[in-house]
Design an enzyme around this catalytic site. Structure first.
Site, PDB file in Angstrom:
ATOM      1  CD  GLU A  49     -55.893  22.358  28.522  1.00 40.40           C
ATOM      2  OE1 GLU A  49     -56.668  22.300  29.500  1.00 40.40           O
ATOM      3  OE2 GLU A  49     -54.657  22.239  28.614  1.00 40.40           O
ATOM      4  CD  GLU A  60     -46.759  24.558  19.649  1.00 39.98           C
ATOM      5  OE1 GLU A  60     -47.872  24.279  20.143  1.00 39.98           O
ATOM      6  OE2 GLU A  60     -45.704  24.467  20.290  1.00 39.98           O
ATOM      7  CB  CYS A  91     -45.519  18.642  22.108  1.00 45.78           C
ATOM      8  SG  CYS A  91     -46.829  18.769  20.876  1.00 45.78           S
TER       9      CYS A  91
HETATM   10  N1  THU Z   1     -49.193  22.383  24.725  1.00 41.80           N
HETATM   11  C1  THU Z   1     -49.101  23.256  23.677  1.00 41.80           C
HETATM   12  O1  THU Z   1     -50.012  24.088  23.450  1.00 41.80           O
HETATM   13  N2  THU Z   1     -48.017  23.184  22.872  1.00 41.80           N
HETATM   14  C2  THU Z   1     -46.948  22.377  23.072  1.00 41.80           C
HETATM   15  O2  THU Z   1     -46.040  22.327  22.248  1.00 41.80           O
HETATM   16  C3  THU Z   1     -46.882  21.583  24.307  1.00 41.80           C
HETATM   17  C4  THU Z   1     -48.178  21.384  25.007  1.00 41.80           C
HETATM   18  C5  THU Z   1     -50.387  22.429  25.580  1.00 41.80           C
HETATM   19  C6  THU Z   1     -51.358  21.310  25.372  1.00 41.80           C
HETATM   20  C7  THU Z   1     -52.096  21.294  26.701  1.00 41.80           C
HETATM   21  O3  THU Z   1     -53.180  22.200  26.631  1.00 41.80           O
HETATM   22  C8  THU Z   1     -51.080  21.814  27.697  1.00 41.80           C
HETATM   23  O4  THU Z   1     -50.014  22.369  26.946  1.00 41.80           O
HETATM   24  C9  THU Z   1     -50.524  20.741  28.620  1.00 41.80           C
HETATM   25  O5  THU Z   1     -50.039  19.660  27.884  1.00 41.80           O
END
Ligand code: THU
Length: 134
Positions: A49, A60, A91
């Site tokens: 983040e 990913e 996602c």
């Molecule tokens: N996140 C991922 O790393 N991959 C996904 O496919 C879904 C969401 C992360 C992004 C963010 O740091 C946290 O999950 C909350 O959205």
């Protein structure tokens, strides 16, 4: 690659290991992802983040970076976990990232069992569409 040829437990462990390296101080939602390549490597990634929240890199993103850094190739199987180690669905943006590097018949472990890439991202846009001329 047939589902039985995939060591799903090894993928789960690699995803959990990656998840423990996540940098998620803002969402407090660590994610780890792991993939088996067609030539038998396991690549992985965690979310990273940023104080500028929208710049967050999903797990990913790191995974496809590692895929290329370690020889490229195509993804045969994929596994993603949340901070509790439970299966997490990628996602929408990440489904697109994975689609780019899918091997024919790529499989994903999902909350509903093993699914194909085409099931989780039907009617996808891909590199082949860029070759179409008008
Ligand atoms: N996140 C991922 O790393 N991959 C996904 O496919 C879904 C969401 C992360 C992004 C963010 O740091 C946290 O999950 C909350 O959205």
């Amino acid at each position: 690659m047939p589902a039985n040829d995939v060591d799903w437990q090894a993928l789960e462990e690699a995803a959990k290991h990656a998840m423990r390296n996540a940098y998620a101080p803002y969402s407090k939602f660590p994610v780890g992802a792991a993939a088996l390549t067609e030539d038998g490597r396991i690549v992985s990634g965690c979310n990273v983040e940023n104080a500028s929240y929208g710049l967050t890199l999903c797990a990913e993103c790191a995974l496809v970076g590692q895929l290329h850094m370690t020889g490229g190739g195509r993804i045969a199987a994929f596994y993603c976990v949340d901070g509790q180690g439970n299966i997490l669905m990628p996602c929408g943006r990440c489904r697109q990232l994975l689609y780019e590097f899918r091997a024919p018949g790529m499989q994903l472990m999902t909350t509903q069992g093993i699914k194909s890439m085409d099931q989780v991202l039907p009617d996808a846009f891909g590199p082949e569409h860029l070759e179409e001329t008008t």
